[in-house]
Design a protein around this motif. Structure first.
Motif, PDB file in Angstrom:
ATOM      1  N   VAL A  45      50.374  -1.876  20.969  1.00 43.58           N
ATOM      2  CA  VAL A  45      49.099  -2.856  21.336  1.00 43.58           C
ATOM      3  C   VAL A  45      48.399  -2.015  22.342  1.00 43.58           C
ATOM      4  CG1 VAL A  45      48.749  -4.976  22.422  1.00 43.58           C
ATOM      5  CG2 VAL A  45      50.965  -4.846  21.084  1.00 43.58           C
ATOM      6  N   LEU A  46      47.157  -2.063  21.806  1.00 41.96           N
ATOM      7  CA  LEU A  46      46.224  -1.570  22.813  1.00 41.96           C
ATOM      8  C   LEU A  46      45.174  -2.462  23.578  1.00 41.96           C
ATOM      9  CD1 LEU A  46      44.761   1.186  19.802  1.00 41.96           C
ATOM     10  CD2 LEU A  46      46.403   1.398  21.707  1.00 41.96           C
ATOM     11  N   ALA A  47      44.738  -2.167  24.330  1.00 42.25           N
ATOM     12  CA  ALA A  47      43.474  -3.044  25.155  1.00 42.25           C
ATOM     13  C   ALA A  47      42.307  -2.282  25.784  1.00 42.25           C
ATOM     14  CB  ALA A  47      44.438  -3.853  26.371  1.00 42.25           C
ATOM     15  N   TYR A  48      41.290  -2.539  25.824  1.00 40.35           N
ATOM     16  CA  TYR A  48      40.211  -1.964  26.502  1.00 40.35           C
ATOM     17  C   TYR A  48      39.475  -3.314  27.389  1.00 40.35           C
ATOM     18  CZ  TYR A  48      35.849  -0.223  27.820  1.00 40.35           C
ATOM     19  OH  TYR A  48      34.617   0.251  28.615  1.00 40.35           O
ATOM     20  N   GLY A  49      39.298  -2.785  28.490  1.00 38.43           N
ATOM     21  CA  GLY A  49      38.562  -3.658  29.497  1.00 38.43           C
ATOM     22  C   GLY A  49      37.390  -2.944  30.214  1.00 38.43           C
ATOM     23  N   GLY A  50      36.815  -3.698  31.091  1.00 42.38           N
ATOM     24  CA  GLY A  50      35.768  -3.183  31.851  1.00 42.38           C
ATOM     25  C   GLY A  50      34.353  -3.046  31.138  1.00 42.38           C
ATOM     26  N   LEU A  51      33.698  -1.983  31.333  1.00 40.10           N
ATOM     27  CA  LEU A  51      32.209  -1.810  30.853  1.00 40.10           C
ATOM     28  C   LEU A  51      32.166  -1.976  29.463  1.00 40.10           C
ATOM     29  CD1 LEU A  51      31.352   1.276  32.879  1.00 40.10           C
ATOM     30  CD2 LEU A  51      30.866  -1.148  33.456  1.00 40.10           C
ATOM     31  N   PRO A  52      31.213  -2.810  28.816  1.00 37.33           N
ATOM     32  CA  PRO A  52      31.226  -3.237  27.590  1.00 37.33           C
ATOM     33  C   PRO A  52      30.901  -1.929  26.488  1.00 37.33           C
ATOM     34  CG  PRO A  52      29.427  -3.907  28.664  1.00 37.33           C
ATOM     35  CD  PRO A  52      30.119  -3.454  29.553  1.00 37.33           C
ATOM     36  N   HIS A  53      30.467  -0.834  26.871  1.00 38.64           N
ATOM     37  CA  HIS A  53      30.200   0.272  25.900  1.00 38.64           C
ATOM     38  C   HIS A  53      31.487   0.496  25.158  1.00 38.64           C
ATOM     39  CE1 HIS A  53      26.873   0.178  29.165  1.00 38.64           C
ATOM     40  NE2 HIS A  53      26.148   0.699  28.024  1.00 38.64           N
ATOM     41  N   GLY A  54      32.558   0.300  25.898  1.00 40.85           N
ATOM     42  CA  GLY A  54      33.996   0.968  25.421  1.00 40.85           C
ATOM     43  C   GLY A  54      34.413   0.295  24.115  1.00 40.85           C
ATOM     44  N   LEU A  55      33.919  -1.141  23.727  1.00 40.23           N
ATOM     45  CA  LEU A  55      34.122  -1.795  22.766  1.00 40.23           C
ATOM     46  C   LEU A  55      33.297  -1.277  21.369  1.00 40.23           C
ATOM     47  CD1 LEU A  55      33.467  -5.405  23.927  1.00 40.23           C
ATOM     48  CD2 LEU A  55      35.785  -4.201  23.452  1.00 40.23           C
ATOM     49  N   THR A  56      32.333  -0.390  21.338  1.00 42.62           N
ATOM     50  CA  THR A  56      31.916   0.231  20.556  1.00 42.62           C
ATOM     51  C   THR A  56      32.191   1.952  20.387  1.00 42.62           C
ATOM     52  OG1 THR A  56      29.725   0.519  21.452  1.00 42.62           O
ATOM     53  CG2 THR A  56      29.889  -1.122  19.998  1.00 42.62           C
ATOM     54  N   HIS A  57      32.455   2.523  21.722  1.00 39.90           N
ATOM     55  CA  HIS A  57      32.820   3.960  21.743  1.00 39.90           C
ATOM     56  C   HIS A  57      34.489   4.140  21.715  1.00 39.90           C
ATOM     57  CE1 HIS A  57      28.601   5.350  21.957  1.00 39.90           C
ATOM     58  NE2 HIS A  57      28.444   4.060  22.639  1.00 39.90           N
ATOM     59  N   VAL A  58      35.310   3.311  22.471  1.00 41.24           N
ATOM     60  CA  VAL A  58      36.526   4.012  22.838  1.00 41.24           C
ATOM     61  C   VAL A  58      37.388   2.999  21.857  1.00 41.24           C
ATOM     62  CG1 VAL A  58      38.229   3.869  24.716  1.00 41.24           C
ATOM     63  CG2 VAL A  58      35.790   4.330  25.061  1.00 41.24           C
ATOM     64  N   LEU A  59      37.739   1.679  21.952  1.00 47.67           N
ATOM     65  CA  LEU A  59      38.467   1.016  21.432  1.00 47.67           C
ATOM     66  C   LEU A  59      38.771   1.114  19.751  1.00 47.67           C
ATOM     67  CD1 LEU A  59      40.575  -1.018  21.338  1.00 47.67           C
ATOM     68  CD2 LEU A  59      38.975  -3.060  21.268  1.00 47.67           C
ATOM     69  N   PRO A  60      37.500   1.279  19.002  1.00 48.20           N
ATOM     70  CA  PRO A  60      37.685   1.747  17.540  1.00 48.20           C
ATOM     71  C   PRO A  60      38.280   2.975  17.298  1.00 48.20           C
ATOM     72  CG  PRO A  60      35.439   0.459  18.277  1.00 48.20           C
ATOM     73  CD  PRO A  60      36.221   0.985  19.548  1.00 48.20           C
ATOM     74  N   PHE A  61      38.113   3.909  17.985  1.00 52.87           N
ATOM     75  CA  PHE A  61      38.624   5.350  17.960  1.00 52.87           C
ATOM     76  C   PHE A  61      40.092   5.072  18.029  1.00 52.87           C
ATOM     77  CE2 PHE A  61      40.206   9.037  19.772  1.00 52.87           C
ATOM     78  CZ  PHE A  61      40.321   9.867  18.756  1.00 52.87           C
ATOM     79  N   LEU A  62      40.470   4.428  19.008  1.00 52.32           N
ATOM     80  CA  LEU A  62      41.960   4.051  19.417  1.00 52.32           C
ATOM     81  C   LEU A  62      42.752   3.363  18.310  1.00 52.32           C
ATOM     82  CD1 LEU A  62      41.964   3.521  23.342  1.00 52.32           C
ATOM     83  CD2 LEU A  62      42.765   5.764  21.970  1.00 52.32           C
ATOM     84  N   GLU A  63      41.944   2.256  17.749  1.00 52.11           N
ATOM     85  CA  GLU A  63      42.356   1.710  16.780  1.00 52.11           C
ATOM     86  C   GLU A  63      42.574   2.503  15.549  1.00 52.11           C
ATOM     87  OE1 GLU A  63      40.898  -2.922  17.848  1.00 52.11           O
ATOM     88  OE2 GLU A  63      39.331  -1.540  16.615  1.00 52.11           O
ATOM     89  N   GLN A  64      41.760   3.407  15.252  1.00 53.49           N
ATOM     90  CA  GLN A  64      41.579   3.952  13.893  1.00 53.49           C
ATOM     91  C   GLN A  64      42.621   5.141  13.758  1.00 53.49           C
ATOM     92  OE1 GLN A  64      40.306   7.703  14.131  1.00 53.49           O
ATOM     93  NE2 GLN A  64      40.891   8.020  11.825  1.00 53.49           N
TER      94      GLN A  64
ATOM     95  N   GLY B 180      45.809   3.052  13.538  1.00 49.25           N
ATOM     96  CA  GLY B 180      46.026   2.649  12.054  1.00 49.25           C
ATOM     97  C   GLY B 180      46.567   1.316  12.046  1.00 49.25           C
ATOM     98  N   ALA B 181      47.059   0.839  10.847  1.00 48.92           N
ATOM     99  CA  ALA B 181      47.567  -0.316  10.756  1.00 48.92           C
ATOM    100  C   ALA B 181      46.877  -1.745  11.089  1.00 48.92           C
ATOM    101  CB  ALA B 181      48.980  -0.672  11.413  1.00 48.92           C
ATOM    102  N   GLY B 182      45.445  -1.678  10.759  1.00 49.58           N
ATOM    103  CA  GLY B 182      44.603  -2.757  11.085  1.00 49.58           C
ATOM    104  C   GLY B 182      44.556  -3.216  12.488  1.00 49.58           C
ATOM    105  N   ALA B 183      44.018  -4.172  12.488  1.00 45.95           N
ATOM    106  CA  ALA B 183      43.707  -4.938  14.117  1.00 45.95           C
ATOM    107  C   ALA B 183      43.463  -6.496  14.003  1.00 45.95           C
ATOM    108  CB  ALA B 183      42.800  -4.160  14.709  1.00 45.95           C
ATOM    109  N   ASP B 184      43.997  -7.041  14.907  1.00 48.67           N
ATOM    110  CA  ASP B 184      43.773  -8.353  15.242  1.00 48.67           C
ATOM    111  C   ASP B 184      43.550  -8.484  16.629  1.00 48.67           C
ATOM    112  OD1 ASP B 184      43.794 -11.152  15.367  1.00 48.67           O
ATOM    113  OD2 ASP B 184      46.010 -11.491  15.663  1.00 48.67           O
ATOM    114  N   ARG B 185      42.175  -8.599  16.943  1.00 50.82           N
ATOM    115  CA  ARG B 185      41.656  -8.806  18.556  1.00 50.82           C
ATOM    116  C   ARG B 185      41.589 -10.201  19.098  1.00 50.82           C
ATOM    117  NH1 ARG B 185      36.439  -4.880  18.876  1.00 50.82           N
ATOM    118  NH2 ARG B 185      37.287  -2.581  17.957  1.00 50.82           N
ATOM    119  N   SER B 186      41.915  -9.951  20.163  1.00 48.71           N
ATOM    120  CA  SER B 186      41.621 -11.338  21.130  1.00 48.71           C
ATOM    121  C   SER B 186      41.015 -10.687  22.452  1.00 48.71           C
ATOM    122  CB  SER B 186      42.913 -12.058  21.437  1.00 48.71           C
ATOM    123  OG  SER B 186      43.726 -11.233  22.058  1.00 48.71           O
TER     124      SER B 186
END
Length: 379
Positions: free
Chosen positions: A44-63, A66-72
């Motif tokens: 289970v991954l989490a990203y917080g803080g500066l919003p740029h990480g939602l496009t630069h960091v979290l998608p890479f870690l999810e990729q 693998g195994a898809g993702a369900d975000r909250s």
């Protein structure tokens, strides 16, 4: 509506005033945290803080997981992000922080990374020297295919050329390579801020345009910004098309007296495909010149699971290190050898070290499959 050139400058400019304005905006950011749960097995991954990480960091870690993702997503505080309480059910937490707020010494079970890295190639007046930056194998392939495929570099100047590149090469390539995570410069911004302020290159094979790159000229630096291949196909990746285009563009820049070709940047992970590809040109690795220079990524392990160990081992990182330059860090344990095949050697990366996961993760809650067996609650 914000003019495209203003928006482009806000996102990319190295002007000290723009960088400082970003810092002021970051300082008043009210943080949130996004938790990503896999559809199957995985951490289970989490990203917080500066919003740029939602496009630069979290998608890479999810990729990489693998195994898809369900975000909250939910609001949190910087204090809760700093000690891990912001994502109690996560195994791994990445936090984007302003550099002024980064920890002086990473807490236990944490690594301090640059938020992004930049890759650039210095070029002089000798185009032939560009080839010497490549490995002998890559150099031989380039020379061989330059002849066999009749490859030439073309500079395109019409608006129709731009539209053809953007619609027929760039957008299909981004969609085919990145799917829902694709991100790019909007059309009019690309037209005004890149095409009209730079150079559009086409790689031709027997006079047929098969790939393109849109670059911006900034003084004596050529900045590679957008790329694409004909219809977004996969064959150019196997045939050395992209490498040929980069080499020819580097030579073009050298012939015209430019001093540097900025290959753009990526996340600070050695497993990033674009890093390993561009590393073949022996680029200088450095912090970006723009606002990303003033941001850091704190990577914190919250729970010791087999999946976390798999992810850490498979994705060595670049850290800020303790001396000059960046440092490559490889994880390993008795069942997982360090991924030293993911090479780090580049100017700007001064050293590497291996870290034993049994030592790094000591004291954390341990379960064989954290997201399947349930999580103990953090104190």
């Amino acid at each position: 509506m914000i003019p495209p050139n203003w928006r482009y400058a806000w996102n990319n400019s190295a002007d000290p005033l723009v960088v400082r304005a970003h810092g002021l905006a970051d300082a008043v950011t009210r943080p949130s945290v996004t938790v990503s749960r896999p559809a199957g097995r995985g951490p289970v991954l989490a990203y917080g803080g500066l919003p740029h990480g939602l496009t630069h960091v979290l998608p890479f870690l999810e990729q990489r997981r693998g195994a898809g993702a369900d975000r909250s997503r939910h609001r949190t505080t910087w204090a809760e992000l700093a000690d891990g309480r912001a994502a109690r059910d996560a195994d791994l937490l990445a936090v984007g922080v302003p550099s002024r707020a980064r920890p002086l010494r990473p807490p236990r079970h944490c690594l301090l990374l640059p938020f992004r890295i930049n890759l650039s190639v210095p070029v002089g007046g000798d185009p032939a020297a560009v080839l010497q930056r490549l490995s002998r194998k890559a150099r031989q392939q380039h020379v061989r295919e330059l002849r066999s495929r009749s490859r030439t570099l073309q500079v395109a100047t019409s608006e129709a050329d731009f539209d053809s590149f953007y619609d027929g090469m760039h957008l299909p390539t981004m969609q085919n390579r990145h799917r829902d995570d694709a991100r790019s410069e909007e059309r009019e911004s690309a037209r005004i801020c890149l095409f009209r302020r730079g150079v559009l290159f086409y790689l031709c094979e027997s006079d047929r345009r098969v790939a393109g790159m849109l670059c911006r000229l900034e003084g004596r630096t050529l900045v590679v910004r957008l790329a694409g291949v004909e219809a977004g196909g996969e064959e150019p990746y196997r045939s050395g098309t992209y490498m040929a285009m980069y080499v020819l563009i580097l030579q073009w820049a050298a012939e015209r007296g430019l001093t540097r070709v900025d290959l753009s940047g990526c996340e600070p992970f050695l497993s990033k495909g674009i890093f390993q590809f561009k590393r073949k040109m022996h680029p200088v690795v450095a912090l970006p010149d723009n606002h990303f220079r003033e941001k850091n990524l704190v990577l914190r392990v919250l729970r010791d699971t087999e999946e976390v160990r798999d992810l850490l081992t498979a994705n060595p990182v670049l850290t800020t290190g303790t001396g000059q330059g960046l440092e490559a860090v490889y994880f390993h344990d008795q069942d997982r050898p360090a991924r030293l095949d993911l090479r780090w050697e580049c100017p700007g990366v001064s050293s590497h070290r291996t870290v034993d996961l049994d030592e790094f993760l000591v004291g954390l809650p341990r379960s064989p499959h954290g997201n399947l067996t349930g999580h103990p609650v953090l104190p």
